[in-house]
Enzyme design. Structure first.
Site, PDB file in Angstrom:
ATOM      1  N   ASP A   1       0.561  -1.208   0.020  1.00 59.52           N
ATOM      2  CA  ASP A   1      -0.192  -0.184  -0.176  1.00 59.52           C
ATOM      3  C   ASP A   1       0.597   1.404  -0.260  1.00 59.52           C
ATOM      4  OD1 ASP A   1      -1.985   1.672   0.250  1.00 59.52           O
ATOM      5  OD2 ASP A   1      -2.998   0.913   1.563  1.00 59.52           O
TER       6      ASP A   1
HETATM    7  C1  BGC Z   1      -5.262   3.132   0.203  1.00 62.42           C
HETATM    8  C2  BGC Z   1      -5.385   2.394  -0.993  1.00 62.42           C
HETATM    9  C3  BGC Z   1      -4.728   3.290  -2.787  1.00 62.42           C
HETATM   10  C4  BGC Z   1      -3.680   3.787  -2.378  1.00 62.42           C
HETATM   11  C5  BGC Z   1      -3.009   4.465  -3.689  1.00 62.42           C
HETATM   12  C6  BGC Z   1      -3.665   3.966   0.034  1.00 62.42           C
HETATM   13  O1  BGC Z   1      -3.785   4.842   1.175  1.00 62.42           O
HETATM   14  O2  BGC Z   1      -5.395   2.128   1.187  1.00 62.42           O
HETATM   15  O3  BGC Z   1      -5.754   2.104  -0.719  1.00 62.42           O
HETATM   16  O4  BGC Z   1      -5.029   2.178  -3.536  1.00 62.42           O
HETATM   17  O5  BGC Z   1      -3.689   4.451  -1.089  1.00 62.42           O
HETATM   18  O6  BGC Z   1      -4.130   5.710  -3.959  1.00 62.42           O
END
Ligand code: BGC
Length: 785
Positions: free
Chosen positions: A256
């Site tokens: 993530d």
């Molecule tokens: C979120 C993800 C997301 C990623 C990119 C993170 O903060 O938890 O779900 O895909 O950001 O935006």
């Protein structure tokens, strides 16, 4: 951008890879060749992204980059890969969010949504969509509940798999997220999901397992949080032992965004790409670790091979000149919104709106002109258009009726009741009042958990006040997660419309006017009050630790166990017609764990209009070694029936459906005994049951050690023989005259102690050597559960 990528791909793989039909063997040999040509530094560089939204290329070897973009309920593509992507992203179809998708319980429809989003990815040059999210809704307070499917693992996994298969059918990858036990937003970068191994395996891992086995997502996103004390981005147990070795995951793991803590541990655990790609420090740590011998280069090579395989595959499936099809997808978004509509209450058949009966219709609530259609955070899509209820009603349903509107509340002030009197005037002159209420945008967001489950005071008061002067009142709710309804007994009808996406307004109108018969069912329990919820004492967690104290009793499993009446139970949803269940039958009343069991149920539409029913199949183990829930959803099917029509539905169950996870043995166990199979219209509306007998043939180790109690050794037939052999004098001493050793009367004082304490208890007469001899010998002993 697209033509540049194409040049790359032709250079890299040329004739080796057919653009449409990727040849795995050729990709493998190409990848092996590239590995031998890459420098250590280049290999390390491939293990992090290039910028916010793309992977690292290696231009020297014509290794291309690929584009990753959020998801999940539509495409959030930034203008360029190095732009944050909030606000000025490219418009794309905003479908209903995950809560709504799950409420359809319709795998074909979810697949179609995946296909549509995949097409939009192809049209806009995106190779991997960051979604779907299959995290379990552990608490009603979870800030991202709108972005996840369900409190139930099977439903979450099946919906997730259908979505992935849809997207990937278009040559676009997905990123199944957030692996795993990512159920709280508070302190999300640090929180430890303190979950026991059985619960982790029976509840939180299951949706990922189903999605991996049924859909092989190209990527999986490792979570921010820690699980059992270890960060998800560096857990060998989660990333290697379970994901790769047990489930056979063939894709790559990405972190993530900013979730990486110890990069080298991550590499050793099987975490391929760190996202986003702004941290060159970690690349050099990888290089250093190889140079100083801490990291085996072969481990790095393995990960790089897998990264290149996905990158090359992704580029080979790039399509030229794909139409984004925004008109077609808007239509689909409306259909999905309509299918997700969940009719919670409908006394006096107040809905559907009958134009003959209701000539004057009062539409109340600002959501009717200013819809709330998605959640806050990284999943925010810039829609291609947004419909609103008033416009749709006037354009499509207004003939022959008079529609009046009152704002009712302000979106910006939860406690301003000044608009209620106007709304009452409008409602009092109408034949029916339809109130649009729910949660404003700031109530549900990534990064923040809710503190309560109340709707704004202004919405609640508005509903009560209108219901006090208008006997035909229907409430249409817009929210991504459960809310309390203190006014539930004051209104005739309540419809849950979720966060319905850009075409949600049309979907709602179709359902309340009966063009579409509502068929949504709750994928999450709606409690009466927060105090009734399973994780009340342990959510969000304290001191960085979220104790999963409710264990396997998540969602309806908890309400059933505690006999708590929910406001609306899991699986509930009404229709404008009625369904009758009959003839439950099974292919055999006794099965072994090696057999499949076919369960058949007949469902008939006994009303006047066409409708769809979701038949839910639950299992209960009547007697089990470990505590088990009263009902566990194992299968479901959505079926459309014309008035009077009847269909037979068949479900196939296998031993896993009857099993629990035994953490001592690290094994799924299907225990012999009786099981009840129930078919229901909701978890609390079971229509038919059937009992079957399972005769296990599994051979499982006793899994005893020096801490196992004497009693357990004695109760097992084979370890009893060992006891008789190793400490015969003691056993003999406890055997009444004339009786066999098997009839020995073991004193409770002995039985209740772990073996390790016997030398002490017996004053040294049973020796430690004897205890360890017993432990050693019992390792080979197995039994049938
Ligand atoms: C979120 C993800 C997301 C990623 C990119 C993170 O903060 O938890 O779900 O895909 O950001 O935006």
């Amino acid at each position: 951008m697209r033509s540049l990528s194409l040049v790359f791909i032709i250079l890299v793989i040329g004739s080796v890879i057919n653009a449409q039909n990727t040849d795995v063997v050729d990709i493998d040999s190409k990848v092996s060749q590239l590995i031998s040509e890459l420098t250590l530094e280049e290999k390390a560089s491939l293990c992090s992204g290039r910028d916010d939204w793309s992977t690292q290329p290696v231009e020297r070897l014509n290794i291309p980059w690929i584009w990753l973009a959020d998801g999940p309920h539509g495409l959030r593509r930034a203008p360029a890969t190095n732009k944050p992507g909030y606000g000025d992203q490219i418009p794309a179809t905003c479908f209903p969010t995950a809560s709504a998708l799950a409420a359809t319980w319709d795998l074909d429809l979810v697949y179609d949504v995946g296909v549509a989003i995949g097409e939009e990815c192809q049209a806009l040059g995106v190779n991997v969509l960051l979604g779907p999210g299959v995290n379990i809704k552990r608490s009603v307070l979870g800030g991202r509940n709108f972005e996840f499917f369900s409190e139930d693992p099977v439903l979450s996994g099946e919906i997730g798999a259908a979505f992935i298969n849809g997207v990937q059918s278009q040559g676009v990858g997905t990123s199944l997220k957030h692996y795993v036990a990512n159920n709280v937003e508070t302190m999300r970068m640090y929180m430890n999901s303190d979950v026991d191994t059985r619960t982790l395996n029976e509840i939180y891992l299951v949706p990922f397992e189903i999605a991996v086995k049924k859909a092989q997502p190209w990527t999986i996103m490792a979570c921010y949080n820690r699980v059992q004390g270890t960060y998800g981005t560096q857990s060998p147990y989660l990333l290697t032992e379970i994901l790769k070795d047990k489930w056979g995951f063939e894709g790559i793991v990405i972190s993530d965004w900013f979730a990486v803590v110890d990069r080298v541990k991550g590499i050793k655990s099987g975490m391929h790409i760190e996202m986003p790609g702004v941290n060159l420090v970690n690349d050099s740590l990888i290089v250093e670790a190889v140079k100083n011998g801490d990291l085996d280069e072969a481990t790095l090579d393995e990960l790089v091979k897998e990264i290149l395989t996905i990158v090359i595959k992704a580029k080979s499936l790039d399509k030229e000149n794909i139409d984004q099809n925004i008109v077609g997808h808007h239509k689909l978004a409306r259909q999905v919104a309509a299918e997700s509509i969940t009719l919670l209450k409908n006394d006096n058949a107040v809905l559907p709106v009958n134009k003959k009966k209701y000539k004057n219709i009062a539409i109340i609530g600002e959501f009717a002109i200013n819809p709330r259609y998605q959640g806050n955070g990284s999943s925010e899509v810039k829609p291609t258009q947004i419909d609103n209820v008033l416009d749709i009603l006037e354009a499509e349903y207004g003939d022959g009726i008079r529609i009046t509107y009152a704002q009712g509340y302000k979106l910006t002030d939860d406690n301003d009741f000044s608009l209620i009197e106007d709304a009452k005037k409008v409602a009092s002159k109408a034949d029916i009042a339809i109130i649009f209420a729910g949660l404003p945008l700031h109530y549900e967001s990534e990064g923040i958990d809710r503190k309560h489950i109340n709707m704004p005071a202004s919405h609640n008061k508005l509903i009560s006040e209108i219901a006090s002067i208008q006997k035909n009142t229907a409430v249409i709710l817009t929210n991504g997660s459960a809310v309390a309804m203190p006014w539930i007994n004051e209104v005739d009808a309540v419809t849950e419309a979720w966060l319905g996406g850009q075409a949600g307004a049309g979907g709602v109108c179709d359902a309340i006017f009966g063009t579409v018969n509502p068929s949504g069912k709750l994928a999450e329990t709606f409690p009466v009050k927060l105090e009734d919820t399973p994780s009340l004492f342990n959510f969000p967690g304290e001191e960085g630790n979220a104790l999963y104290g409710e264990r396997i009793f998540v969602g309806y499993r908890y309400y059933d166990e505690r006999n708590i009446e929910p406001l609306f139970p899991f699986g509930h949803g009404l229709s404008y017609t009625t369904f009758e269940y009959s003839n439950i039958s099974v292919s055999s009343e006794t099965i072994s764990d090696k057999d499949d069991l076919i369960v058949s149920v007949n469902v008939k539409n006994t009303g006047d209009v066409i409708g769809k029913e979701v038949v839910q199949l639950y299992i209960n183990d009547k007697e089990s070694t470990l505590t088990r829930p009263k009902n566990e959803l194992k299968q479901f099917a959505k079926v459309e029936l014309k008035p009077g029509e009847e269909k037979e539905i068949n479900f196939i169950l296998n031993s896993r459906d009857f099993s629990y996870f035994d953490s001592r043995r690290n094994l799924w166990i299907a225990e012999s005994g009786e099981f009840t199979i129930s078919a229901g219209s909701s978890s609390r509306d079971i229509r038919l049951t059937k009992t079957i007998k399972l005769q296990s043939t599994q051979n499982i180790p006793v899994a005893f050690d020096e801490y196992t109690f004497f009693k357990e050794y004695w109760d097992n037939k084979e370890t009893r023989e060992l006891l008789k052999e190793i400490v015969p004098n003691w056993i003999r001493g406890w055997t009444p005259k004339g009786k066999s050793l098997d009839e020995a009367e073991i004193p409770g004082f002995f039985s209740d102690h772990p073996m390790i304490k016997l030398p002490y208890i017996s004053n040294g007469e049973i020796t430690s050597e004897q205890v360890f001899e017993l432990v050693e010998k019992s390792k080979n002993i197995t039994f049938t559960p």
